[in-house]
Scaffold this active site. Sequence first.
Site, mmCIF file in Angstrom:
data_model
loop_
_atom_site.group_PDB
_atom_site.id
_atom_site.type_symbol
_atom_site.label_atom_id
_atom_site.label_comp_id
_atom_site.label_asym_id
_atom_site.label_seq_id
_atom_site.Cartn_x
_atom_site.Cartn_y
_atom_site.Cartn_z
ATOM 1 C CG ASP A 66 147.221 -52.789 140.623
ATOM 2 O OD1 ASP A 66 146.840 -52.218 141.648
ATOM 3 O OD2 ASP A 66 147.934 -52.264 139.762
ATOM 4 C CB THR A 99 143.313 -47.815 139.769
ATOM 5 O OG1 THR A 99 143.700 -48.969 140.481
ATOM 6 C CG2 THR A 99 144.521 -46.959 139.524
ATOM 7 C CB THR A 100 139.223 -50.670 141.764
ATOM 8 O OG1 THR A 100 140.462 -51.367 141.688
ATOM 9 C CG2 THR A 100 138.117 -51.567 141.280
ATOM 10 C CG ASP A 370 148.776 -50.386 144.714
ATOM 11 O OD1 ASP A 370 149.341 -49.915 143.706
ATOM 12 O OD2 ASP A 370 147.686 -50.987 144.672
#
Length: 525
Positions: A66, A99-100, A370
């Site tokens: 994550d 987020t990545t 998520d």
Amino acid sequence: MSAQTIGGTPVLILKEGTGRSTGKEAQRNNITAAKIIAETVRTTLGPRGMDKMLVSTIGDVTITNDGATIMKELDVQHPAAKMLVEVSKTQDNEVGDGTTTAVLLSGELEKAIEILDKLSMPVAEKDDATLRHVAMTSMYSKGIVVAKEHFADIAVKAVKQVSEKVDGKIKADIDLVKIVKKHGKGLEETELVRGIVIDKEISHAQMPKKIEIAKIALLNAKLENEKTEFDAKININNPDQMHLFIEEEEKMLKDMVSQIEKTGANVVFSEKGIDDVALHFLSKSGIAAIKNVSSGDLEKLSKATGGRIVASVKELTKDALGEAKLIEEIKIGDDKLVYVRDAKNPKAVTIVIRGGTEHVVDEADRSLHDALSVVRNALEDGKILAGGGAPEAELAKRLREYAVKVGGREQLAIEAFAEAMEAVPTTLAENAGLDPIDILVELRSKHESAVNPWFGVDVYSGEIRDMKKLNVLEPLRVKQQVVKSASEAASMILRIDDVIASKGVDKGGPGGGKDSPMPGGDDEY
Ligand code: ADP
Ligand code: MG
């Protein structure tokens, strides 16, 4: 370096030890720092991305894929790198996924937001199958792949259960989905409870442990005699008086209990304590009681069962009681929990996460976060995109077309931004062991010629395929926020041409040790 000269005389403006870098050097340092942070999460992107094991200063181990968690745990010193960590936090708070991707992209353009919106496809509130695919796409890269269908099903049911229509618009507050984590058994045993699960036991051994058709009293009141609270002195001269006193105390508690009983309640949840004598009377009346329930849980119980929280037993009436089909105490490992099942109108629900070890349960918790978030986004906005780098590739194509129309210097900036977008499909390809250049060439040509904008990287077959057909689906909101967060941070970083860092508290003698705030450039990393 902190000495400035005015008219040839050196004037001390900044404190001794203050670090400073300016102009191109400051920009270069900041860009380097931002790139290093991006590199850190780069290998986790997508279903074929790898996990990271994070070890904290006290030795706690987290295994995760994550992006948000990785960024949170990183002990970042560089100010520009810190800004990227902030981007990831914003992304997580706003939309709970992506987020990545947000960290990976740099650039700037509102046009991109507009293009994404035009590209998006509608998803109907009733279309559970599509919502499940959206949930699954967010979980492909997580360590819980084996149970993703089960988790997707739970996520969709949970979000829909707590959602409401406000002025014709769907609103889903995912904080109303309570998560209880218990390791043991497998991920498949993870359960959605249409009610609330309380991490407490029924407070007296003789009370019923299973109550069908529960009538529930929610108390924010003590079931204790007030005076026992204080160190009151009572003068008692003979055994009879003592007896009377105890009888009087008992009678008061007995009255409270019979008042509860009269309403028809058969279960009591109290935020406060319950006296042993009161517990005894309650159990004699066949009423189950759970004491010291947290205020948050009491609120959720109220939402789920339709009961009203009352501040004194006197206020308790029949119509204040909540309802649930079944309340039972269940033992999991060494712990006992109280399950309130099939509540009257569960506007709050619970997911009990099970899994082999604590690490598995923790990663499942993050994945579920998520999944709940993307389902909420898709449901609230009613708009989705396909994934797998398809929207980024299509966006790059349309931005290049737009750049030509704009022309001039701006054309170059827009083209650079379009290229940055393509970092998503190429990174997905790279992490899947594919040649990113081959993939990019094929992807571009497919997007140039196609009537279909959804060609992306199928990381399992290694081919360019229609991601919509493969049911790799994401909420529009995630992609738009990705572009917003990333471009805002990037332009902010690029506008900086002067970094002034005060020395901070000196702990490690000369050089300031680990806490030295000076962004020293490449060699610091
Ligand atoms: P993030 O933190 O940005 O969400 P992830 O590691 O979850 O990062 O990866 C998200 C990317 O993986 C998205 O671009 C998404 O479309 C892509 N993706 C997810 N599932 C698949 C799949 N089955 N095939 C190809 N790409 C996928
Ligand atoms: Mg994700």
